[in-house]
Design an enzyme around this catalytic site. Structure first.
Site, PDB file in Angstrom:
ATOM      1  N   ASN A 122     -13.601  12.499  -3.920  1.00  0.00           N
ATOM      2  CA  ASN A 122     -14.988  12.993  -4.650  1.00  0.00           C
ATOM      3  C   ASN A 122     -14.701  13.750  -5.695  1.00  0.00           C
ATOM      4  OD1 ASN A 122     -14.008  14.729  -2.038  1.00  0.00           O
ATOM      5  ND2 ASN A 122     -15.996  15.782  -2.377  1.00  0.00           N
ATOM      6  N   GLY A 172      -9.979  17.463   2.803  1.00  0.00           N
ATOM      7  CA  GLY A 172     -10.261  16.447   2.805  1.00  0.00           C
ATOM      8  C   GLY A 172     -11.214  16.880   4.075  1.00  0.00           C
ATOM      9  N   GLY A 173     -11.418  15.240   4.964  1.00  0.00           N
ATOM     10  CA  GLY A 173     -12.014  15.219   6.552  1.00  0.00           C
ATOM     11  C   GLY A 173     -11.796  16.055   8.090  1.00  0.00           C
ATOM     12  N   GLY A 206      -7.867  15.860   9.211  1.00  0.00           N
ATOM     13  CA  GLY A 206      -7.136  17.988   9.404  1.00  0.00           C
ATOM     14  C   GLY A 206      -6.863  18.380  10.694  1.00  0.00           C
ATOM     15  N   GLU A 252      -9.383  22.663   3.918  1.00  0.00           N
ATOM     16  CA  GLU A 252     -10.086  22.935   3.200  1.00  0.00           C
ATOM     17  C   GLU A 252     -11.548  21.311   3.995  1.00  0.00           C
ATOM     18  OE1 GLU A 252     -14.490  21.746   2.395  1.00  0.00           O
ATOM     19  OE2 GLU A 252     -13.495  21.220   0.238  1.00  0.00           O
ATOM     20  N   CYS A 274     -18.334  18.353  -0.164  1.00  0.00           N
ATOM     21  CA  CYS A 274     -18.518  19.253   1.072  1.00  0.00           C
ATOM     22  C   CYS A 274     -19.582  20.785   1.228  1.00  0.00           C
ATOM     23  CB  CYS A 274     -17.270  19.494   1.001  1.00  0.00           C
ATOM     24  SG  CYS A 274     -16.895  20.650  -0.047  1.00  0.00           S
TER      25      CYS A 274
END
Length: 478
Positions: free
Chosen positions: A155, A231-232, A236, A251, A285
């Site tokens: 993104n 990322g997601g 993670g 993050e 995010c």
């Protein structure tokens, strides 16, 4: 309803991970933007070895050279802003105007990294405070970790890469960057700028491939000293299960709330929340996913918010008039569509939007959403925002905090005492007063609590995360 200009269903090409190259497709229409190498596990192993040797070179680089390299890249990037913006827009989700802003932020991120290279200092320690240590003197300094593995999302394919590379080089590390396989081209362009400087070979290393194939190899390798991931949440958690005993910074996204009090400047809140809700088609995010509006303002705010959302134009990302681009792929668009269906089946009220055409999804606003809806609790990562009415501030705080995430939040009020009270009550890593959750500068500490991750980014904080403290003590007894 939002205007959808000249859209056609994107072509979907199933690229198998075993192929030697990755085809990078424009999510707007499925056209080929470019290709990158699909690195094999053996190639990744060789790159890690190069990075290990590069780390030995990096730790010997003076701060002057690190600063010089970073400033040179920032200058060259600034001179090629349009080239980079065009690439961001073509391979990813952003409109050309969104892409230009990302390039400008990237220039700033790299310049801040150069400044932090000069600030990488330690402190003296008063060892003589301990009885028997009167003749001792010492200090600590920050030393590089070694090899930093950095994994970035689609993104913000340029600036988030810079948020890994810049601090890693400023701190004296080597770095391996693995950009998202759907947006690797602009990352490759940035690496090429670094390669044109006098940065020694092996300090900056690019890996391109599918995270599902090579990610575990990278994060679990004992030669890697730190993993920095954006990322997601599910990825993670997978990384944490494989990473071993090494530093980790993550993050992991959010489900960001905004609270709008009765005394708020409604125009200020409206403008910030619409932007925060639909920037990059909500694939952000810091996306404004939940807005809690106090009674007196609710009807006016809801009506105006939906009116502005319904006027957002979608279409050709390279057009100056386009305000919102597509989802990154068909799978992402179908996920958002499924979330809308789930909300409707649970008797939520659709105020506007809700329709998909190819990879494009209309700006969508819901009300009367129950807690068992996916859009209430999960991270949508798409252009959906939920409006809630509240009477008592304690009710709003409790609802805003009632998710597994805690990245950032926004508060709109003209009451300073109330602003402090609300901000202190929010369970998150950052609170923006009279701004939406989507506000950020690249120099500030950035990260969250709960399911939103561990550690802090923002250049200064990332540099500290990418170093260790080493203590030196001299016994000066005669």
């Amino acid at each position: 309803m939002p205007t959808i200009e000249n859209l056609s269903a994107p072509v979907t090409i199933d690229v198998k991970s075993s192929q030697p190259q990755i085809q990078v497709l424009n999510p707007e229409d499925g056209s080929l933007v470019g290709t990158v190498v699909n690195n094999s596990l053996s190639e990744v192993d060789s790159i890690i070895e190069v990075a290990v040797l590069g780390a030995q070179k990096a730790k010997k680089l003076s701060s002057n050279i690190r600063m010089s390299v970073l400033n040179e890249v920032a200058d060259n990037l600034s001179n090629q802003k349009e080239l980079f913006a065009q690439m961001i827009a073509r391979e990813g989700i952003k409109t050309i105007n969104e892409a230009r802003k990302e390039v400008s932020r990237c220039v700033e991120t790299i310049r801040i990294s150069a400044e932090e290279a000069r600030r990488l200092t330690g402190e003296t320690i008063a060892f003589d405070q301990a009885p028997g240590s009167e003749n001792r003197f010492g200090y600590y300094r920050r030393i590089p970790l070694g090899v930093v593995a950095a994994i970035t999302p689609f993104n913000d394919p340029l600036n988030l890469v810079a948020h890994k590379i810049g601090p890693a080089i400023a701190a004296g590390n080597s770095v391996i960057i693995l950009p998202h396989h759907e947006t690797p081209l602009v990352a490759k362009l940035l690496v090429e700028l670094f390669n044109k400087t006098n940065l020694p070979k092996g300090i900056l290393n690019l890996v391109t491939g599918y995270g599902v194939d090579i990610g575990d190899k990278i994060v679990s390798d004992p030669r890697i000293n730190m993993v920095s991931f954006t990322g997601g949440k599910s990825v993670g958690e997978r990384i944490l299960s494989h990473v071993g005993l090494k530093k980790v910074s993550m993050e992991l996204g959010s489900n960001c709330p905004v609270i709008v009090m009765n005394d708020a400047n409604i125009e200020l809140a409206m403008e910030a929340c619409v932007s925060g809700a639909f920037w990059a088609a909500g694939q952000n995010c810091l996306h404004v996913q939940r807005i809690y509006i106090q009674d007196e303002l609710y009807d006016q705010f809801a009506s105006e918010f939906c009116l502005r959302a319904s006027k957002i134009s979608m279409g050709d990302k390279l057009s100056e008039s386009t305000q919102m681009g597509p989802m990154i792929n068909n799978r992402a668009a179908l996920k958002v569509e499924a979330m809308v269906k789930d909300a409707l089946e649970k008797n939520s009220t659709l105020l506007c939007g809700g329709k998909r055409q190819g990879n494009f999804f209309q700006p969508t606003v819901f009300a009367n959403v129950s807690n068992d809806c996916l859009i209430a609790k999960e991270e949508v990562f798409g252009p959906i925002t939920v409006l809630y009415r509240f009477t008592d501030k304690k009710e709003a705080i409790a609802q805003a905090n009632d998710v597994e995430f805690g990245l950032q939040a926004g508060i709109f009020t003209n009451d300073l005492e109330l602003a402090f009270e609300l901000a202190d009550s929010m369970d998150c890593g950052g609170v923006m007063i009279n701004d939406s959750s989507d506000y950020r500068i690249d120099a500030m500490p950035f990260g969250g609590v709960k399911g939103s991750g561990v550690g802090r980014e923002g250049v200064m904080n990332a540099v500290k995360e990418m170093t260790d403290i080493k203590t030196y003590c001299f016994n000066l007894r005669k």
